[in-house]
Structure formats: structure tokens, C-alpha cells
Motif scaffolding. Structure first.
Motif, PDB file in Angstrom:
ATOM      1  N   ALA A   1      15.057 -23.513  11.147  1.00  0.00           N
ATOM      2  CA  ALA A   1      14.693 -24.548  10.256  1.00  0.00           C
ATOM      3  C   ALA A   1      13.347 -25.082  10.337  1.00  0.00           C
ATOM      4  O   ALA A   1      12.372 -25.099   9.666  1.00  0.00           O
TER       5      ALA A   1
ATOM      6  N   VAL B   1      12.823 -21.496   0.859  1.00  0.00           N
ATOM      7  CA  VAL B   1      13.729 -22.135   1.765  1.00  0.00           C
ATOM      8  C   VAL B   1      15.147 -21.315   1.717  1.00  0.00           C
ATOM      9  O   VAL B   1      15.833 -20.912   2.372  1.00  0.00           O
TER      10      VAL B   1
ATOM     11  N   ILE C   1      23.737 -25.352   0.328  1.00  0.00           N
ATOM     12  CA  ILE C   1      22.496 -26.105   0.284  1.00  0.00           C
ATOM     13  C   ILE C   1      22.668 -27.250  -0.957  1.00  0.00           C
ATOM     14  O   ILE C   1      22.746 -26.826  -1.822  1.00  0.00           O
TER      15      ILE C   1
ATOM     16  N   ALA D   1      20.087 -29.421  -2.860  1.00  0.00           N
ATOM     17  CA  ALA D   1      18.753 -29.639  -3.007  1.00  0.00           C
ATOM     18  C   ALA D   1      18.365 -30.303  -4.399  1.00  0.00           C
ATOM     19  O   ALA D   1      19.099 -30.361  -5.324  1.00  0.00           O
TER      20      ALA D   1
ATOM     21  N   CYS E   1      21.208 -23.396  -4.439  1.00  0.00           N
ATOM     22  CA  CYS E   1      21.098 -24.654  -3.872  1.00  0.00           C
ATOM     23  C   CYS E   1      21.740 -25.801  -4.649  1.00  0.00           C
ATOM     24  O   CYS E   1      21.422 -26.903  -4.823  1.00  0.00           O
TER      25      CYS E   1
ATOM     26  N   TRP F   1      23.048 -27.529   4.168  1.00  0.00           N
ATOM     27  CA  TRP F   1      21.800 -27.987   4.477  1.00  0.00           C
ATOM     28  C   TRP F   1      21.483 -28.896   3.262  1.00  0.00           C
ATOM     29  O   TRP F   1      21.837 -28.883   2.115  1.00  0.00           O
TER      30      TRP F   1
ATOM     31  N   LEU G   1      17.954 -30.294   1.325  1.00  0.00           N
ATOM     32  CA  LEU G   1      16.667 -29.881   1.148  1.00  0.00           C
ATOM     33  C   LEU G   1      15.761 -30.931   0.115  1.00  0.00           C
ATOM     34  O   LEU G   1      16.132 -31.032  -1.156  1.00  0.00           O
TER      35      LEU G   1
ATOM     36  N   LEU H   1      14.074 -31.006   5.489  1.00  0.00           N
ATOM     37  CA  LEU H   1      15.309 -30.234   5.486  1.00  0.00           C
ATOM     38  C   LEU H   1      15.979 -30.809   6.493  1.00  0.00           C
ATOM     39  O   LEU H   1      15.705 -31.096   7.631  1.00  0.00           O
TER      40      LEU H   1
ATOM     41  N   TRP I   1      18.720 -36.133  -0.005  1.00  0.00           N
ATOM     42  CA  TRP I   1      17.835 -35.478   0.337  1.00  0.00           C
ATOM     43  C   TRP I   1      16.395 -35.944   0.459  1.00  0.00           C
ATOM     44  O   TRP I   1      15.500 -35.860   1.249  1.00  0.00           O
TER      45      TRP I   1
END
Ligand SMILES: Nc1ncnc2c1ncn2[C@@H]1O[C@H](COP(=O)(O)OS(=O)(=O)O)[C@@H](OP(=O)(O)O)[C@H]1O
Ligand SMILES: [Mg+2]
Ligand SMILES: [Mg+2]
Ligand SMILES: [Mg+2]
Length: 447
Positions: free
Chosen positions: A78, A126, A141, A143, A197, A208, A210, A229, A383
Motif C-alpha cells: 500500500a 492503484v 476495492i 473507490a 473498484c 480496500w 480508495l 488508501l 473513502w
């Protein structure tokens, strides 16, 4: 745990004495298993390595006796990925400020908020790098951006700029101990990376989070912004990394950077690597430590002299404390926080800063309080907070909603159930005072 694919650290870099561990300095967290092994040096993990490192985190919490992992491999990846993403942003911001056609344009989303080549470019970069690092896992992810504008028929030129920015950045990934794609990504690959994402979070499993560019308004104005992140597991933020490309390692250097930006239209941008004008902060839950390293254009340039542990301020007297808040009144009520400041005896002018750099400022002691009170009906997104929250907490601070409850990252993309606003403080005393002041003045407010 899948294998982490980082390109091998060059032996010449190792020979020059580069980072002894992923923090870039000797660690207080000793590896607990295998007993004789050294901690994984940044970049020393070989392609396909599949060792589950366990760290005994003597600061308490994860990794120690309970056998929980401390996410060393995820943290390694990361931090590097965020460093790479910062370079993309710096380039796009430079071209924006020089009014360079192509990557230098600002677009408007349906909610009228700004979005740029950097927002999409970082998200694609990313996404690609994390998927490559954790290839054996199904990387999930959440995001901010989607691919709709870029996929539309009139998004072709914009998409070309994003693809160029992504490839220009990924080609440098090996300098950060990461792999680049074997050949340039095509438009289709970039769109796919952005689309990937689209997880929606929730209470179970790992994902994750983001924010590719947080504070896009600050970004387009040549001011502060962050790349944020975080990793969430079973509803809890377990690690956070904040890239702050315009937030230097020392507060005193800020003026220098501001002067630089004023001159930007007249002078050529600095050559890469000629100076470090930003930093990256990171922490993992339960270690009781948070760290900061300079932004670099080559990970081999890092050494322990310029990475350091950060801590919140020890100021607890409101008279000497500074609070920070969003720049835009539309994002948080300045009149309400002015009333709170007055009632708890804060005397300093508020520090108005774009983006999660506010969290960074609290974590390293540049300010003591962060408050955000959005208009009623606005729902905060995970996020915008996940990375900052864990970094402040591990640096010794407190973050809750205005009712004193922890922020809940387990309920999808929004911070559902948030009570009125967000309060982050360097210590419990200031935190209690602010909560008391909110209760005392809430009913008479217009929020
Ligand atoms: N109306 C409204 N109310 C509250 N918050 C909003 C609102 N609109 C947007 N946002 C979110 O605020 C993010 C930027 O927050 P900041 O603290 O940086 O605000 S400010 O730009 O300094 O005013 C910003 O993040 P980015 O979109 O990543 O820049 C938004 O997620
Ligand atoms: Mg944001
Ligand atoms: Mg954003
Ligand atoms: Mg946005």
C-alpha cells in the motif's frame, strides 16, 4: 494469504544501505515468526513469495500474542502503491497549473463536484497495482470514481489522457519495487481497472477503500489534496496510508511550496527527484505507532534518516489549540464550528485545509482538533475518512462522531448512523469538551 508480487530490490540499493525495514528505519515491532528471520525489507520480498509474516507488535494489539496478523505485506504494497500514485497526481497537477491541454482539464460530475484525469488515473493505477501484488486473492476495492464519463462516446479524448497518465506512471513502478505491466495498458484495460473498484463494502471480509484524489477542489487550485488508501477487514479499518503530495515533512516548509506554486506559471517544473515536497503517512491498527516518509521519485532514495514516527500534539489547553476544518462552507458549517470554538475557548484562527490532509495535520501534531459538520441529509463516504481515522488513532488521537461513537465502516459505502458530525482530537480532554459544546449548542443551530 496470497503471494505478494513485488519486484526484487536491487542488490546495489541494498548494498548502499537502503531501508532496513518497510518503515525505512529500525522497527520496534520485532518479527515473531520465524524467530530468527529479519523483518521483510521493503523490496526484498521476491516475486511469488508467500510467507505469512507475523510481527510481535510490542506497542500492543495486532500481531502479538493473540496471533492476529499485522498486515505487513499489505502495508508494504500500500505504501509503495500510494507513492507511485502521488507521482501521477503531481504530473497532472503541474500540467493543470500550466494549463496544458489534455491532462490539464477539469470535468464536472453529476453532483457538480470536480473530477480530473488524476482521479481516474490514480484509481486505475492503484487498482492495477493492487491486483498485480495480490494476484492470488480476489482483490476487492471500494473507490470513488466510475468509468461512465470515460466510456461514453464523447469521453474518447479524455480517456486517451487517462490512459497516457496511467502508462506514464506504471512504467515507473519498478523504481518503487513494484511491477509494471509487460506492455502499455490499452483503453479497455484502464476502464476495466477503474470498473474493478465497484465493491460495496459491508460487515464481512476484506476490501480496500480508495479515494484516488481527496480534495479534488484543492488539487485543481494547486493546493492540498490527498491520495487515501485503507484496508478494511470485517468492518474495521486495519491499515491506512495517506499520500499528501503538497504537504511537506515539516510544517515550516509549507510557505516555500506556496511560493513555488505562485511562480509555477513562469518557471519550469522541478526535475523529478530534485526535491521532496510531500509526504506519505501510514499506520496499522493496534500497533500504537504511525509513520511518515517523504514522497520520493525512487523508493531506493528512502533511508531511515528521513522517515519518522509521528505523534499527535500534547497541547490540551484550548487557548493554545488549533482546529482545522474544510475550506468550503458547503462541506461543513463554518458558523457552527466558530460557535463551538468560542464556547470551548479556542483562540487560534481555524486552519482551513482541503482534503484528508486535515487528518494528517492532527496525526503529526500540526493542529489539535478537526471538526466536520456537513449539511443535514449529506451522507459521509467511507473513502473520505478510513485512512485518516486509523492514522490519527495510532498516532495517539481520538476520532468519533459528535455523539462520541466510533465511525462505522461496516455498513457499505456510507458512514451510516453518523451522529451529527465528525470530531477528531489529539487527546481525550479536548475531545470531551468539543462533544459537550456540540450538545449544548446543537438545538439552537440551523443544522
Ligand atoms: N456537500 C458536501 N458536504 C460535505 N462533504 C462533501 C460535500 N460534497 C462533497 N463532499 C466531500 O468532501 C470531500 C472533501 O472534503 P474536504 O474536507 O476536503 O472539503 S473542502 O474541499 O476542504 O471544503 C470531497 O472529497 P473528494 O470528492 O474526494 O474531493 C467529498 O467527498
Ligand atoms: Mg474525498
Ligand atoms: Mg476523491
Ligand atoms: Mg470527488
Amino acid at each position: 494469504m496470497g503471494s505478494l508480487r513485488l519486484s526484487a530490490w536491487s542488490s546495489s540499493a541494498a548494498a548502499r544501505g537502503f531501508p532496513p525495514d518497510w518503515r525505512g528505519r529500525p522497527s520496534r515491532c520485532a518479527p515473531s515468526s520465524p524467530a530468527s528471520a529479519a523483518p521483510p525489507a521493503l523490496g526484498r520480498l521476491q516475486m511469488g513469495t508467500d510467507r505469512a509474516w507475523q510481527w510481535d507488535c510490542r506497542g500492543g494489539g495486532l500481531g502479538g500474542g493473540g496471533g492476529r496478523r499485522d498486515y505487513a505485506k499489505e502495508m508494504e504494497a500500500a505504501v509503495r502503491v500510494v507513492q507511485v500514485a502521488c507521482t501521477l497526481c503531481q504530473r497532472v497537477q503541474d500540467s493543470l497549473l500550466l494549463a496544458d491541454a489534455g491532462s490539464g482539464s477539469v470535468h464536472s460530475k453529476l453532483d457538480r463536484s470536480p473530477v480530473t484525469v488524476a482521479d481516474w488515473g490514480v484509481q486505475a493505477t492503484v487498482s492495477w497495482l493492487l491486483s498485480d501484488c495480490f494476484r492470488d486473492e480476489n482483490v476487492s476495492i471500494v473507490a470513488e470514481e466510475d468509468d461512465k464519463t470515460l466510456s461514453s462516446s464523447d469521453g474518447t479524448a479524455l480517456l486517451e489522457s487517462v490512459v497516457a497518465a496511467v502508462n506514464g506512471c506504471l512504467v515507473e513502478a519498478p523504481k518503487y519495487g513494484l511491477r509494471s505491466p509487460e506492455k502499455n495498458l490499452r483503453a479497455h484495460d484502464v476502464l476495466q481497472a477503474i470498473r474493478k473498484c465497484s465493491s460495496t463494502g459491508g460487515p464481512k471480509g476484506r476490501f480496500w477503500v480508495l479515494d484516488p484524489v481527496d480534495g479534488t477542489l484543492g488539487f485543481v487550485r494547486g493546493d492540498q489534496y490527498a491520495i487515501a488508501l485503507a484496508l478494511i477487514e470485517d468492518g474495521e479499518v486495519v491499515l491506512g496510508v495517506l499520500g499528501c503530495p503538497n504537504y511537506p515533512m515539516k510544517k515550516e516548509w509549507l510557505n516555500y511550496h506556496q511560493r513555488y506554486y505562485r511562480l509555477m506559471s513562469k518557471v519550469a517544473p522541478p526535475t523529478s527527484g530534485s526535491w521532496n515536497k510531500g509526504c506519505v503517512m501510514y499506520a496499522h491498527k493496534g500497533c500504537g505507532q504511525a509513520w511518515m516518509q517523504p514522497l520520493v521519485h525512487d523508493f531506493g532514495m528512502l533511508n531511515w534518516h528521513n522517515s519518522r514516527e509521528i505523534q499527535v500534539s500534547s497541547v490540551s489547553d484550548p487557548v493554545s489549540a488549533t482546529f482545522c476544518e474544510p475550506v468550503e462552507k458547503a462541506n461543513s458549517s463554518h458558523s457552527f464550528t466558530a460557535g463551538l470554538a468560542h464556547s470551548v475557548g479556542l483562540r487560534n484562527r481555524p486552519l482551513r485545509v482541503y482534503s484528508m490532509v486535515k487528518y494528517a495535520a492532527i496525526a503529526r501534531g500540526d493542529a489539535e482538533i478537526f471538526m466536520k459538520f456537513a449539511r443535514s441529509g449529506y451522507k459521509e463516504k467511507i473513502w473520505d475518512h478510513a485512512a485518516g481515522v486509523v492514522i490519527i488513532q495510532e498516532a495517539g488521537g481520538v476520532v468519533t462522531d459528535a455523539g462520541g461513537r466510533p465511525l462505522d465502516f461496516s455498513r457499505g459505502v456510507y458512514l451510516e448512523g453518523l451522529d451529527r458530525g465528525i470530531i477528531a482530537c489529539s487527546g481525550a480532554l479536548l475531545h470531551r469538551r468539543i462533544l459537550g459544546a456540540v450538545d449544548a449548542s446543537w438545538n439552537s443551530s440551523t443544522l
